[in-house]
Design an enzyme around this catalytic site. Sequence first.
Site, PDB file in Angstrom:
ATOM      1  N   SER A  79       0.831  -1.206   0.000  1.00  0.00           N
ATOM      2  CA  SER A  79       0.000   0.000   0.000  1.00  0.00           C
ATOM      3  C   SER A  79       0.877   1.271   0.000  1.00  0.00           C
ATOM      4  O   SER A  79       1.757   1.385  -0.845  1.00  0.00           O
ATOM      5  CB  SER A  79      -0.959  -0.082   1.187  1.00  0.00           C
ATOM      6  OG  SER A  79      -2.061   0.749   1.015  1.00  0.00           O
ATOM      7  N   ASP A 173      -9.154  -5.079  -5.392  1.00  0.00           N
ATOM      8  CA  ASP A 173      -8.672  -4.063  -4.454  1.00  0.00           C
ATOM      9  C   ASP A 173      -9.688  -2.936  -4.363  1.00  0.00           C
ATOM     10  O   ASP A 173     -10.013  -2.308  -5.361  1.00  0.00           O
ATOM     11  CB  ASP A 173      -7.322  -3.526  -4.952  1.00  0.00           C
ATOM     12  CG  ASP A 173      -6.611  -2.663  -3.919  1.00  0.00           C
ATOM     13  OD1 ASP A 173      -7.282  -2.101  -3.057  1.00  0.00           O
ATOM     14  OD2 ASP A 173      -5.376  -2.583  -3.994  1.00  0.00           O
ATOM     15  N   HIS A 207      -7.112  -5.597  -1.156  1.00  0.00           N
ATOM     16  CA  HIS A 207      -5.961  -4.706  -1.004  1.00  0.00           C
ATOM     17  C   HIS A 207      -4.911  -5.275  -0.067  1.00  0.00           C
ATOM     18  O   HIS A 207      -3.723  -5.130  -0.277  1.00  0.00           O
ATOM     19  CB  HIS A 207      -6.445  -3.367  -0.455  1.00  0.00           C
ATOM     20  CG  HIS A 207      -5.361  -2.343  -0.348  1.00  0.00           C
ATOM     21  ND1 HIS A 207      -4.719  -1.846  -1.453  1.00  0.00           N
ATOM     22  CD2 HIS A 207      -4.812  -1.727   0.722  1.00  0.00           C
ATOM     23  CE1 HIS A 207      -3.817  -0.952  -1.053  1.00  0.00           C
ATOM     24  NE2 HIS A 207      -3.854  -0.875   0.251  1.00  0.00           N
TER      25      HIS A 207
HETATM   26  C1  LIG Z   1      -4.250  -6.025  -3.017  1.00  0.00           C
HETATM   27  O1  LIG Z   1      -5.511  -5.492  -2.823  1.00  0.00           O
HETATM   28  C2  LIG Z   1      -6.525  -6.440  -2.996  1.00  0.00           C
HETATM   29  C3  LIG Z   1      -7.841  -5.733  -2.930  1.00  0.00           C
HETATM   30  O2  LIG Z   1      -8.125  -5.131  -1.708  1.00  0.00           O
HETATM   31  C4  LIG Z   1      -6.401  -7.500  -1.905  1.00  0.00           C
HETATM   32  O3  LIG Z   1      -7.431  -8.458  -2.011  1.00  0.00           O
HETATM   33  C5  LIG Z   1      -5.101  -8.157  -2.067  1.00  0.00           C
HETATM   34  O4  LIG Z   1      -4.965  -9.052  -1.027  1.00  0.00           O
HETATM   35  C6  LIG Z   1      -4.041  -7.128  -2.041  1.00  0.00           C
HETATM   36  N1  LIG Z   1      -2.868  -7.777  -2.402  1.00  0.00           N
HETATM   37  C7  LIG Z   1      -1.878  -7.801  -1.564  1.00  0.00           C
HETATM   38  C8  LIG Z   1      -0.695  -8.558  -2.072  1.00  0.00           C
HETATM   39  O5  LIG Z   1      -1.899  -7.204  -0.496  1.00  0.00           O
END
Ligand SMILES: *[C@@H]1O[C@H](CO)[C@@H](O)[C@H](O)[C@H]1NC(C)=O
Length: 268
Positions: A79, A173, A207
């Site tokens: 993030s 996400d 996310h």
């Molecule tokens: C990226 O964001 C998506 C959507 O919120 C989430 O499901 C996913 O786990 C996230 N990926 C990582 C690697 O944090």
Amino acid sequence: PGPFPGIIDIFGIGGGLLEYRASLLAGHGFATLALAYYNFEDLPKNMDNISLEYFEEALCYMLQHPQVKGPGIGLLGISLGADICLSMASFLKNVSATVSINGSGISGNKGINYKHSSIPPLGYDLRRIKVAFSGLMDIVDIRNDLIGGYENSSMIPVEKAQGPILLIVGQDDHNWRSELYAQKVSERLQAHGKEKPQIICYPGTGHYIEPPYFPLCPASLHELVNKHVMWGGEPRAHSKAQVDAWKQILAFFCKHLGGTQKTAFPKL
Ligand SMILES: *[C@@H]1O[C@H](CO)[C@@H](O)[C@H](O)[C@H]1NC(C)=O
Ligand SMILES: *[C@@H]1O[C@H](CO)[C@@H](O)[C@H](O)[C@H]1NC(C)=O
Ligand SMILES: *[C@@H]1O[C@H](CO)[C@@H](O)[C@H](O)[C@H]1NC(C)=O
């Protein structure tokens, strides 16, 4: 016995110090630094702008550490932490490999500064918040449009990064549009004659991609809006993505930092 390839691990908005991911990486033969940058001990409680000098100090600390094998360091961030890692790779020397988990490649809500350079924030509009039936907020569309695409001045100049970049994206996400932004990062790199980054997209994934077997966190308090927001992700798909993403991250760091894929034998 070391020295070991070094990795700095950075989390997102909310600040504080989260050490579990760095600890897990250390079990795979890396010297890791979980780096807090606000809202922890004597660090500022809030953060208006991101100054890369602070992160440069951490990088120098790692490079000079006798247990850390140079000449470069790996970066892992999620993030806002991912965008800090991409900025470090772009402006600082001796970053060998960068992994962005659901980063955006953009200076979003806060400006990013380094010496005489600064990246202006893209900005957002809270009127674009949607409220779901559950009462949870959906902030996926609050960011302003990236007018001008990858040439927008709020984009991190990723083409300056020396080492390779791995972008991990959850296609569900709800924090921001990770997949679209990963595409912009890729377009920008290629427009500057750089190699296409590796992008791994996971369907049904939100996310908050964590190491394997962490339960999906569907929603939590978001510092920016001070309300509970949904992160996206469907439990089964998200959990599978976490298992795979972790393997990919380890393989990427082993390849580009010269690790050995040796694992400490788990005692659990
Ligand atoms: C990226 O964001 C998506 C959507 O919120 C989430 O499901 C996913 O786990 C996230 N990926 C990582 C690697 O944090
Ligand atoms: C940074 O990288 C350069 C080029 O690989 C290397 O010569 C130098 O020793 C590195 N600096 C440190 C502090 O390791
Ligand atoms: C970048 O996008 C922002 C937000 O939409 C816009 O205000 C700005 O003019 C754009 N900048 C450039 C250089 O295109």
